[in-house]
Scaffold this motif. Structure first.
Motif, PDB file in Angstrom:
ATOM      1  N   UNK A 143      40.962 -57.850   7.966  1.00 48.61           N
ATOM      2  CA  UNK A 143      39.904 -56.832   7.878  1.00 48.61           C
ATOM      3  C   UNK A 143      40.481 -55.456   8.203  1.00 48.61           C
ATOM      4  N   UNK A 144      41.357 -55.418   9.208  1.00 50.80           N
ATOM      5  CA  UNK A 144      41.997 -54.142   9.565  1.00 50.80           C
ATOM      6  C   UNK A 144      42.852 -53.632   8.405  1.00 50.80           C
ATOM      7  N   UNK A 145      43.534 -54.553   7.697  1.00 50.76           N
ATOM      8  CA  UNK A 145      44.363 -54.130   6.556  1.00 50.76           C
ATOM      9  C   UNK A 145      43.492 -53.499   5.471  1.00 50.76           C
TER      10      UNK A 145
ATOM     11  N   UNK B  22      35.937 -59.701   4.085  1.00 50.30           N
ATOM     12  CA  UNK B  22      36.869 -60.726   3.632  1.00 50.30           C
ATOM     13  C   UNK B  22      36.416 -62.073   4.151  1.00 50.30           C
ATOM     14  N   UNK B  23      36.566 -63.100   3.298  1.00 55.98           N
ATOM     15  CA  UNK B  23      36.272 -64.465   3.737  1.00 55.98           C
ATOM     16  C   UNK B  23      37.454 -65.349   3.375  1.00 55.98           C
TER      17      UNK B  23
ATOM     18  N   UNK C 241      35.153 -56.741  -1.566  1.00 55.82           N
ATOM     19  CA  UNK C 241      35.169 -58.063  -0.940  1.00 55.82           C
ATOM     20  C   UNK C 241      36.442 -58.810  -1.323  1.00 55.82           C
ATOM     21  N   UNK C 242      37.089 -59.378  -0.319  1.00 54.64           N
ATOM     22  CA  UNK C 242      38.348 -60.085  -0.555  1.00 54.64           C
ATOM     23  C   UNK C 242      38.193 -61.561  -0.190  1.00 54.64           C
ATOM     24  N   UNK C 243      39.171 -62.341  -0.633  1.00 54.92           N
ATOM     25  CA  UNK C 243      39.181 -63.764  -0.288  1.00 54.92           C
ATOM     26  C   UNK C 243      40.613 -64.231  -0.062  1.00 54.92           C
TER      27      UNK C 243
ATOM     28  N   UNK D  12      45.490 -59.744  -2.513  1.00 50.98           N
ATOM     29  CA  UNK D  12      44.270 -59.782  -3.333  1.00 50.98           C
ATOM     30  C   UNK D  12      44.143 -58.407  -3.996  1.00 50.98           C
ATOM     31  N   UNK D  13      44.811 -58.289  -5.144  1.00 54.28           N
ATOM     32  CA  UNK D  13      44.994 -56.961  -5.742  1.00 54.28           C
ATOM     33  C   UNK D  13      43.680 -56.279  -6.111  1.00 54.28           C
ATOM     34  N   UNK D  14      42.725 -57.067  -6.625  1.00 50.72           N
ATOM     35  CA  UNK D  14      41.445 -56.457  -7.030  1.00 50.72           C
ATOM     36  C   UNK D  14      40.727 -55.889  -5.804  1.00 50.72           C
TER      37      UNK D  14
END
Ligand SMILES: Cc1cc2nc3c(=O)[nH]c(=O)nc-3n(C[C@H](O)[C@H](O)[C@H](O)COP(=O)(O)O)c2cc1C
Length: 207
Positions: free
Chosen positions: A16-18, A121-122, A162-164, A184-186
């Motif tokens: 999340x920090x990234x 992110x999940x 939103x990342x995964x 997660x490039x997108x």
């Protein structure tokens, strides 16, 4: 122009920090002063539900770090919230932070007119990212902020940053995970766009 990021992850400096730092880096490249605030560094007591904030713009709890955090929120032109998904929702840290800002909008709208954004992110795909994002965006809207999303000039790539972690690939009977969310490039593109969109809107509002 100042943009502050509030990280509700229970793990400082991780995914999340990234993501938040990616938003901030892009905002800084556009000229904004930026700061990342890790909620896990602070002592934030639980809301007592004393309801004193229904009558005055002040919290009755004064022996913790919330007043210092509130000062930073008030100084900022933009606030970006980040939370990993815990049980299809924001983390307890993020929720506790939200509860303790209740006094900022019950009798006065102290954060109104600032620009807000959220990232999440999940672990899984469809792991609850949309729920967590909507929670944070609801909070920002209820506090009177103007919420931006990561739409670029070329069109939307995702509704909300939103990342995964899941790579969605099974090799030798094992599920593969991304080593870092930067893969997660997108989602990282969306974070960068969010930084630009925040700066653009703040600049327009300051004119
Ligand atoms: C208590 C807890 C609950 C979680 N719940 C979910 C969930 O509902 N869906 C999901 O996909 N991942 C879930 N995760 C995984 C986190 O979202 C994931 O590990 C995330 O990368 C953590 O962010 P961080 O690197 O900033 O700590 C959960 C993790 C924890 C610790």
């Amino acid at each position: 122009m100042k943009i502050i990021a509030v990280n509700g992850s229970h793990r400082k400096g991780k995914n999340t920090a990234l993501m938040l730092n990616t938003v901030l880096e892009e905002a800084a490249a556009q000229g904004a002063a930026v700061e990342l605030l890790e909620l896990s560094d602070y002592n934030i007591k639980h809301c007592l539900s004393c309801n004193k904030c229904l009558g005055r713009p002040q919290c009755s709890i004064t022996d913790d770090d919330m007043a210092g955090i509130a000062e930073k929120l008030l100084e900022a032109d933009g606030i970006v919230l980040g939370s990993p998904v815990y049980w299809a929702n924001v983390t307890a840290l993020m929720k506790n932070f939200m509860d303790r800002t209740r006094y900022m909008h019950m009798t006065q709208n102290m954060l109104a007119g600032k620009v807000g954004a959220a990232v999440t992110i999940a672990g899984l795909r469809n792991g609850g990212q949309e729920m967590a994002l909507r929670m944070m965006e609801f909070f920002l809207t209820a506090q009177g902020l103007l919420v931006v999303d990561p739409r670029g000039q070329e069109g939307p790539i995702m509704y909300g940053a939103a990342a995964g972690s899941l790579l969605a690939d099974v090799q030798d009977g094992k599920i593969l995970w991304r080593k870092s969310i930067m893969e997660d490039e997108a989602a990282i593109l969306a974070c960068r766009q969010l930084g630009r969109n925040m700066v653009n809107l703040i600049s327009k509002l300051k004119k």
